[in-house]
Design a protein around this motif. Structure first.
Motif, PDB file in Angstrom:
ATOM      1  N   TRP A   1       0.852  -1.186   0.000  1.00 14.53           N
ATOM      2  CA  TRP A   1       0.000   0.000   0.000  1.00 14.53           C
ATOM      3  C   TRP A   1       0.889   1.238   0.000  1.00 14.53           C
ATOM      4  O   TRP A   1       1.604   1.501   0.963  1.00 14.53           O
ATOM      5  CB  TRP A   1      -0.891   0.012   1.241  1.00 14.53           C
ATOM      6  CG  TRP A   1      -1.946  -1.052   1.271  1.00 14.53           C
ATOM      7  CD1 TRP A   1      -2.021  -2.181   0.510  1.00 14.53           C
ATOM      8  CD2 TRP A   1      -3.093  -1.078   2.126  1.00 14.53           C
ATOM      9  NE1 TRP A   1      -3.131  -2.910   0.831  1.00 14.53           N
ATOM     10  CE2 TRP A   1      -3.814  -2.256   1.830  1.00 14.53           C
ATOM     11  CE3 TRP A   1      -3.573  -0.231   3.122  1.00 14.53           C
ATOM     12  CZ2 TRP A   1      -4.986  -2.600   2.487  1.00 14.53           C
ATOM     13  CZ3 TRP A   1      -4.745  -0.566   3.783  1.00 14.53           C
ATOM     14  CH2 TRP A   1      -5.452  -1.739   3.460  1.00 14.53           C
ATOM     15  N   LEU A   2       0.824   2.003  -1.087  1.00 12.76           N
ATOM     16  CA  LEU A   2       1.616   3.229  -1.200  1.00 12.76           C
ATOM     17  C   LEU A   2       0.691   4.430  -1.058  1.00 12.76           C
ATOM     18  O   LEU A   2      -0.268   4.573  -1.826  1.00 12.76           O
ATOM     19  CB  LEU A   2       2.340   3.280  -2.544  1.00 12.76           C
ATOM     20  CG  LEU A   2       3.369   4.401  -2.659  1.00 12.76           C
ATOM     21  CD1 LEU A   2       4.600   4.082  -1.815  1.00 12.76           C
ATOM     22  CD2 LEU A   2       3.776   4.622  -4.110  1.00 12.76           C
ATOM     23  N   MET A   3       0.988   5.269  -0.078  1.00 10.62           N
ATOM     24  CA  MET A   3       0.129   6.419   0.233  1.00 10.62           C
ATOM     25  C   MET A   3       0.835   7.721  -0.106  1.00 10.62           C
ATOM     26  O   MET A   3       1.943   7.985   0.378  1.00 10.62           O
ATOM     27  CB  MET A   3      -0.222   6.415   1.720  1.00 10.62           C
ATOM     28  CG  MET A   3      -1.130   7.550   2.144  1.00 10.62           C
ATOM     29  SD  MET A   3      -2.808   7.364   1.532  1.00 10.62           S
ATOM     30  CE  MET A   3      -3.398   6.055   2.634  1.00 10.62           C
ATOM     31  N   LEU A   4       0.199   8.531  -0.940  1.00 12.85           N
ATOM     32  CA  LEU A   4       0.670   9.887  -1.210  1.00 12.85           C
ATOM     33  C   LEU A   4       0.002  10.834  -0.225  1.00 12.85           C
ATOM     34  O   LEU A   4      -1.228  10.825  -0.079  1.00 12.85           O
ATOM     35  CB  LEU A   4       0.335  10.299  -2.643  1.00 12.85           C
ATOM     36  CG  LEU A   4       1.048   9.522  -3.750  1.00 12.85           C
ATOM     37  CD1 LEU A   4       0.506   9.946  -5.121  1.00 12.85           C
ATOM     38  CD2 LEU A   4       2.555   9.730  -3.694  1.00 12.85           C
ATOM     39  N   THR A   5       0.792  11.672   0.426  1.00 10.82           N
ATOM     40  CA  THR A   5       0.247  12.509   1.492  1.00 10.82           C
ATOM     41  C   THR A   5       1.115  13.747   1.687  1.00 10.82           C
ATOM     42  O   THR A   5       2.170  13.891   1.065  1.00 10.82           O
ATOM     43  CB  THR A   5       0.164  11.695   2.807  1.00 10.82           C
ATOM     44  OG1 THR A   5      -0.444  12.495   3.813  1.00 10.82           O
ATOM     45  CG2 THR A   5       1.537  11.238   3.272  1.00 10.82           C
ATOM     46  N   GLU A   6       0.668  14.639   2.549  1.00  8.71           N
ATOM     47  CA  GLU A   6       1.459  15.782   3.018  1.00  8.71           C
ATOM     48  C   GLU A   6       0.985  16.109   4.434  1.00  8.71           C
ATOM     49  O   GLU A   6      -0.191  15.901   4.779  1.00  8.71           O
ATOM     50  CB  GLU A   6       1.296  17.021   2.131  1.00  8.71           C
ATOM     51  CG  GLU A   6       1.897  16.905   0.738  1.00  8.71           C
ATOM     52  CD  GLU A   6       3.413  17.051   0.684  1.00  8.71           C
ATOM     53  OE1 GLU A   6       4.018  17.409   1.722  1.00  8.71           O
ATOM     54  OE2 GLU A   6       3.987  16.838  -0.407  1.00  8.71           O
ATOM     55  N   ALA A   7       1.871  16.655   5.237  1.00 11.93           N
ATOM     56  CA  ALA A   7       1.555  16.924   6.643  1.00 11.93           C
ATOM     57  C   ALA A   7       0.457  17.956   6.816  1.00 11.93           C
ATOM     58  O   ALA A   7      -0.298  17.920   7.794  1.00 11.93           O
ATOM     59  CB  ALA A   7       2.818  17.382   7.378  1.00 11.93           C
ATOM     60  N   TRP A   8       0.343  18.901   5.889  1.00 12.03           N
ATOM     61  CA  TRP A   8      -0.614  19.997   6.013  1.00 12.03           C
ATOM     62  C   TRP A   8      -2.016  19.624   5.528  1.00 12.03           C
ATOM     63  O   TRP A   8      -2.957  20.418   5.639  1.00 12.03           O
ATOM     64  CB  TRP A   8      -0.131  21.221   5.239  1.00 12.03           C
ATOM     65  CG  TRP A   8       0.466  20.895   3.904  1.00 12.03           C
ATOM     66  CD1 TRP A   8       1.801  20.805   3.594  1.00 12.03           C
ATOM     67  CD2 TRP A   8      -0.239  20.593   2.689  1.00 12.03           C
ATOM     68  NE1 TRP A   8       1.963  20.465   2.268  1.00 12.03           N
ATOM     69  CE2 TRP A   8       0.735  20.326   1.696  1.00 12.03           C
ATOM     70  CE3 TRP A   8      -1.584  20.512   2.342  1.00 12.03           C
ATOM     71  CZ2 TRP A   8       0.399  19.999   0.386  1.00 12.03           C
ATOM     72  CZ3 TRP A   8      -1.931  20.163   1.042  1.00 12.03           C
ATOM     73  CH2 TRP A   8      -0.943  19.922   0.091  1.00 12.03           C
TER      74      TRP A   8
END
Length: 207
Positions: A85-92
């Motif tokens: 499972w590859l998740m694209l994300t950002e902290a904001w």
């Protein structure tokens, strides 16, 4: 639902995967950046820092209180082939903070599931293959086999939350602040139930 089940080669490769972070590493990265008044991505404005600090609180809350339903647990426990499972994300990203803790808990149910987190803005080659209505919306989960072929993808948010966004974009009378309140109020009331329902359908469709 924001689900697409498929069986096809992906743009993701071993290098992407090896560059990914575990959930704990992702959380530690956010904490370390906040200590020096930074967040992920290139925008360290006060507004982005406020969002990031709020998201840490959200993730802490969902880490503690998320309870998975029995139907979903049974579906996940039946998975008998390895999944990446590859998740694209950002902290904001508020939607990421609302959804990632539950998704990680789902993955933790079965040791055949591995999860890695990549920052969207450092991986636009992947992001641009998974646009939502032409936009780089996150979080975005891509489920892969060991050869990096895509099984399915999900995101960037449960369907009712996506409808709240569509209403905002189509109605000039709704301000961004009103949209944000509506969205996060929905998350608070839903308590991850819709996310779990969507993942039950998604993962059952892969078996």
């Amino acid at each position: 639902m924001n689900i697409k089940i498929s069986s096809k080669p992906s743009v993701i490769n071993e290098v992407h995967w090896e560059n990914g972070l575990s959930y704990n590493e992702y959380r530690q990265l956010i904490d370390s950046l906040l200590k020096i008044n930074q967040t992920t991505g290139s925008n360290d404005s006060e507004k982005q820092l406020v969002y990031t600090r709020l998201n840490v609180q959200r993730m802490n809350k969902w880490d503690k209180i998320t309870k998975l339903n029995q139907e979903l647990i049974q579906v996940v426990e039946k998975i008998d082939t390895p999944q990446k499972w590859l998740m694209l994300t950002e902290a904001w990203c508020g939607d990421a903070a609302q959804n990632l803790p539950a998704i990680q808990k789902i993955a933790d149910l079965n040791d055949k599931i591995e999860v890695r987190y990549l920052l969207r803005d450092e991986n636009l080659d992947i992001m641009d293959a998974y646009l939502t209505d032409g936009g780089r919306s996150i979080p975005k989960l891509i489920i892969l086999d060991d050869e990096y072929n895509e099984f399915a993808n999900w995101g960037p948010r449960p369907a009712p939350a996506q409808n709240i966004l569509k209403d905002y974009k189509s109605n000039d009378d709704i301000t961004y602040d009103e949209f944000s309140v509506n969205l996060h109020t929905w998350y608070a009331k839903d308590k991850g139930k819709t996310l779990q329902s969507e993942f039950t359908v998604l993962l059952a469709g892969l078996s």
